[in-house]
Structures are given as C-alpha cells and as structure tokens.
Enzyme design. Structure first.
Site, mmCIF file in Angstrom:
data_model
loop_
_atom_site.group_PDB
_atom_site.id
_atom_site.type_symbol
_atom_site.label_atom_id
_atom_site.label_comp_id
_atom_site.label_asym_id
_atom_site.label_seq_id
_atom_site.Cartn_x
_atom_site.Cartn_y
_atom_site.Cartn_z
ATOM 1 N N GLY A 104 44.060 53.662 28.735
ATOM 2 C CA GLY A 104 43.638 53.542 30.125
ATOM 3 C C GLY A 104 42.370 52.734 30.247
ATOM 4 N N PRO A 105 41.985 52.398 31.468
ATOM 5 C CG PRO A 105 42.147 51.710 33.678
ATOM 6 C CD PRO A 105 42.682 52.725 32.715
ATOM 7 C CB THR B 276 39.837 56.672 32.933
ATOM 8 O OG1 THR B 276 40.146 56.238 31.599
ATOM 9 C CG2 THR B 276 39.973 55.495 33.874
ATOM 10 N N GLY B 277 37.576 58.834 31.273
ATOM 11 C CA GLY B 277 37.426 60.172 30.710
ATOM 12 C C GLY B 277 38.212 60.423 29.446
ATOM 13 C CB THR C 96 35.048 60.137 25.131
ATOM 14 O OG1 THR C 96 35.220 58.771 24.731
ATOM 15 C CG2 THR C 96 34.204 60.859 24.096
ATOM 16 C CG HIS D 251 30.182 32.791 54.085
ATOM 17 N ND1 HIS D 251 30.784 31.671 53.563
ATOM 18 C CD2 HIS D 251 30.705 33.844 53.396
ATOM 19 C CE1 HIS D 251 31.638 32.030 52.611
ATOM 20 N NE2 HIS D 251 31.584 33.345 52.479
ATOM 21 C CD GLU D 252 29.028 37.443 53.530
ATOM 22 O OE1 GLU D 252 30.041 38.160 53.610
ATOM 23 O OE2 GLU D 252 28.808 36.689 52.560
ATOM 24 C CG ASP E 244 34.661 33.821 49.680
ATOM 25 O OD1 ASP E 244 34.560 34.890 49.058
ATOM 26 O OD2 ASP E 244 33.876 33.455 50.573
#
Length: 529
Positions: A131-132, A135-136, A138, A358-359, A433
């Site tokens: 998994g990524p 994510t737990g 360990t 822009h935003e 973008d």
C-alpha cells in the site's frame, strides 16, 4: 636486563555470535580495563611491552576492519520491547477495518496452533503488506505481534545490502537467529519478524550485473522461509511491507513463502473520521470543530497525513496562545499539509494582482461546473505555489466520467485564460496547470473517451496524439473564454477582496458571486429605461 614478553599470535577475530546490545558494551569495558591492568603490571615488572602494544593495536585495527566489512558485529537487529509503555493493538489503528480483518484471519492460524497441527494445515510463513506510504503498515505489524503474543523483531531492507559479498546472507541468518533467541529469552513460543521496504532485499533477481550480492541475500531469505516448520521450538512469522510490490521477485510471492498479501490502502471518508478521532482524543477541541467536514476535505490523505494535520493544528493553536483547537486551525493545517509552509517572499503589486486574477478564474469555473466546490482562495505564497484555490472534494470517487474530466480541464485552464482576458497576456505561472490538463486529456484518450474511440496510447502516432490532445484542450478553452468574458465584473470584485485580505473562504467567494449576479439584472433594467 629487560625481559622480553613472549609473543602471542594475534589474527583476524573469528566470526562470533552477536551479543545483545546491553551486554556487549559491558564486556568491551571489562576487556579494556583488564588489558590496561596487564600492560601496566608487566611494565612495572620490567618486561618490554612495546611489541605487545603493537600487536594489540594491530588486532584492534583488524577487528574494526572486519566489523566494517560485516564479518563481526552484524545482526544486531532491533528487538522491540514494550516495557514501560502500552503495546500497539489493532484498536489503535483506524481506517483499515478490512485490512485488519484479513490480517487477523491469517494470524488466527498461528494462535490456534493445536487446531493447525490436528488438521495437518501448513503454517503461514509470510504475510506481505502492500500500500501507499503512511497507511499504517508498520503499526499493523506491531499490532500483529501483540495479537499473537510474539516477540517482535524489526528491520529494514537496506540493512541487508552492502558492497561486500556474503554480508547480506549472513545478516538474514542472524535475523532469524535473533528472532528465536529473543522469543526464548522472553518465554514466548512465537516470534514475528518485520522487514520494511522489502523491495530492496527481495527485488527481481538478475537486474544487478556487477555482483550477485542482491541475489545471494534473497536466496538466503528464501532458504530461511522454506525451513520454517509447524513443530519448531519457536514458530516464526515473517511480515514484510512495501509500496512497490511490482518490484518483488516471483519466487518470494509464491504460495509457501508469502502466503497472504494484505492491501493497506488509503482510507475512505469514514476511515478518515475514525483516524481523526484517534489522533485528536488527547487534544482539547473547540465546539466548532467538525471532524466529518475535515474528513471530507482531506480526500487522498493517508493516516500519516491526518496525524500531521492534527499535530499542525495543535501547534498553530499553541502559537496563538489558544487553550482549544478550533476549526480554523484545522483549515489552516490542511493547507500546510497539502501545499507546505508559508514563504517569506513577497511578490510585487503587479504580480499579486496577476495571481489574484489567476486564482479567481480557477474559482469561478470551479463554482460554475460544481456549485459549492470552492473551499479556500488565497494569494499567499506557500510551498511551490504563489497562490492557490482549494476545492472541496466530492464524496470519495474512484471512477471518473467524461463530463467530470472535461470539467477538471476547464478549471485548470481558467487561470491562464482569466489572465489573458482581464490583463491581456498569460504568464509562466500556468505551466503546472497545463501539465495537469494534458495528463487529464491523456487519461480521456486512454479510457476511450476521445473521438478516436478505443486506442492504445503507446502505439498511437505522435502527430495524431498531439492533434487529439489539442482538440480536447481547444474545446474547453472556448468554453472557458465564454464564461470568463461574461464574468469580468465578478473577477474584478474577487481580485479586490484578495488584494485586501490575501485569503477568502469559499463562503465569502460565493457571497460576492451571488451579489454580483443579483446586481447585474438591476443594472441592465436601468440601462433599458
């Protein structure tokens, strides 16, 4: 007459069994003290100790040379002890209910040892957690050791690989030996070995042509796993974690070695709420904190991201001298975890105006294609961005339609087109973008959503691919230009608010948008009269 002390042959230290980290320093200090006492005594008795000192120095040098090469002192892997603190259990892990259930089913084979032996079931030798990052994986390994009442030995794939031949294989042997010794010392019948980043140790053989150290290390691991039996004095389970399962050697993944592959994926919305509850249970929260809203805005966050989010919110509250953590602290922390910390650099007034335009273009199109989607709008430099517009994610979505992807392209193009229509030119701030828009357009072609139909993107001629991508982008450019050209008054008002406050919320943006829409018909009616 000076007496010459008899010379004792000193050679390369023999390979010894590694001592525990607590015993080795004590023995070293005793040996040094005893050696100094002997040398001083012999000197006082009139012996010539210079040859002895020379040989001792040579022996020490050879010892440390052998230690550097891995022949001595290797294999001191961390035997995790939980004395003085609470053990990690599955109740401490949130957002992974399915993975925990699957892992528990595999661990029950170890707990119910007598049933396994009576039914003739082969014991599980290995469990692979994929998994990524964050994510737990360990934590799940530590909880598995607690669940099975096993001694827990932790290591990493990088600890086995060195440039000297044979060191990795020796360290694998010592790892399993360490697990057995730790379990017997603790009075346990089970031992759990956890290897993080196993793709370093268990990568596909034959890739490294300079030497076979990687292959020898993996071969030794396969041999050790094949030697595990149900009637061993200490039953060993190997748990490994990786986020690159595609790199592992097929011999490692076959049944009889890693018998179970547990997917530890990013948590969904309910899982994120559960994780946030775990990481905020020791923090004073204000009454306005809504964990479900935070979970909705953190789509794609791992457990590590959510822990950092709660921690950053607490740090921000402490910096402001607050006794409780408010919702605004969490909102600020979301931006920090996603984008990075605020920067000291201050753009010029002309650049600030361009960034605001822009935003505002991004926010306008986002609100048009999905009303209520704008969460935050700011021109404060943070991380790699001079400004940004953050959207409120929809409910966790894993499949995307053609309309959704086209809307995303439109939102990405809106910033540059707003600059062009309002200010007369574009800037280099739109390059990121455009890259995302092209990747989204490629996804449409790969998924059969373009005019080409179902095609193989890799075998598509480059000129045809370019024409198709340009066609998708051009269609959305025309759509966006039509919206922005008729909303220049709205962008102008949003730019004023951003230049004054530097940051406005989605509610404030929608308030401006609504007021301008209501004022426009009245203005048109006056002009008609």
């Amino acid at each position: 007459m000076t007496k010459l002390f008899p010379v004792v042959p000193v050679g390369l230290p023999s390979v010894r069994r590694s001592l525990s980290p607590e015993v080795e320093p004590v023995l070293r200090e005793i040996s040094i003290g005893a050696g100094l006492a002997v040398v001083i005594s012999l000197t006082a008795m009139g012996y010539d100790t210079i040859p002895l000192l020379f040989l001792i120095g040579a022996g020490v040098g050879l010892y440390y040379l052998a230690r550097m090469k891995g022949f001595v002192g290797t294999g001191n892997f961390a035997a995790v002890k939980f004395a003085g603190r609470r053990e990690v259990t599955f109740d401490d892990i949130g957002g992974q209910s399915f993975a925990i259930q699957e892992l528990k089913e595999a661990l029950d084979f170890i707990k119910n040892h007598q049933d396994i032996k009576r039914l003739g079931i082969r014991p599980l030798k290995g469990i692979l957690l994929t998994g990524p990052p964050g994510t737990g994986k360990t934590l799940m390994a530590k909880a598995a050791a607690c669940y099975t009442d096993a001694a827990f030995i932790s290591s990493s794939g990088s600890e086995f690989i060195e440039m000297y031949a044979g060191v990795g294989a020796q360290r694998v042997r010592k790892l399993f030996q360490k697990a057995r010794e730790s379990a017997l010392r603790a009075g346990k019948r089970n031992a759990l070995i956890f290897i993080d980043e196993i793709e370093i140790l268990g990568g596909k053989r034959g890739k490294t042509t300079s030497h076979l150290e990687y292959d020898q290390t993996l071969n030794q691991l396969l041999v050790e796993m094949d030697g595990l039996k149900v009637d061993d004095q200490v039953r060993i389970l190997l748990v490994a974690a990786t986020n690159r399962a595609d790199m592992l050697d097929p011999a490692l993944l076959r049944p009889g070695r890693f018998d179970r592959c547990v997917k530890v994926d990013l948590p969904d919305k309910e899982g994120r709420i559960e994780i946030l509850k775990l990481h905020t249970r020791n923090k004073p929260l204000a009454g306005d904190v809504k964990l479900d809203l935070i979970a909705k805005e953190t789509f794609g966050f791992s457990g590590a991201h959510l822990e950092s989010l709660a921690n950053e919110a607490a740090i921000l509250a402490m910096r402001e001298g607050c006794r409780e953590i408010s919702q605004r602290h969490f909102n600020e922390s979301i931006d920090k975890v996603m984008m990075g910390g605020k920067l000291d650099k201050r753009p010029s007034e002309a650049e600030m105006e361009r960034i605001a335009v822009h935003e505002s273009g991004h926010a306008l199109l986002s609100e048009i294609v999905r009303p209520g989607s704008v969460s935050t709008l700011t021109i404060t430099p943070r991380g790699e961005a001079l400004g940004y517009m953050r959207q409120i994610p929809e409910d966790d979505t894993y499949l995307y339609t053609k309309d959704y992807l086209e809307n995303q392209i439109a939102v990405l193009l809106a910033g540059a087109l707003a600059e062009e229509i309002v200010l007369g030119s574009r800037s280099t701030g739109s390059s990121g973008d455009f890259e995302q828009a092209l990747r989204t357009a490629e996804t449409m072609i790969r998924s059969g959503m373009s005019e080409l139909g179902v095609v193989c993107l890799e075998s598509l001629p480059q000129d045809l691919k370019h024409q198709t991508l340009a066609g998708i982008i051009k269609k959305q450019e025309e759509r966006v230009k039509a919206h922005i050209a008729g909303s220049k008054h709205i962008i102008s008002e949003v730019v004023k608010a951003l230049l004054e406050k530097e940051k406005i919320s989605g509610e404030q943006f929608r308030f401006i948008l609504q007021n301008k829409k209501e004022m426009q018909p009245e203005k048109a009616a006056v002009q008609g009269q």
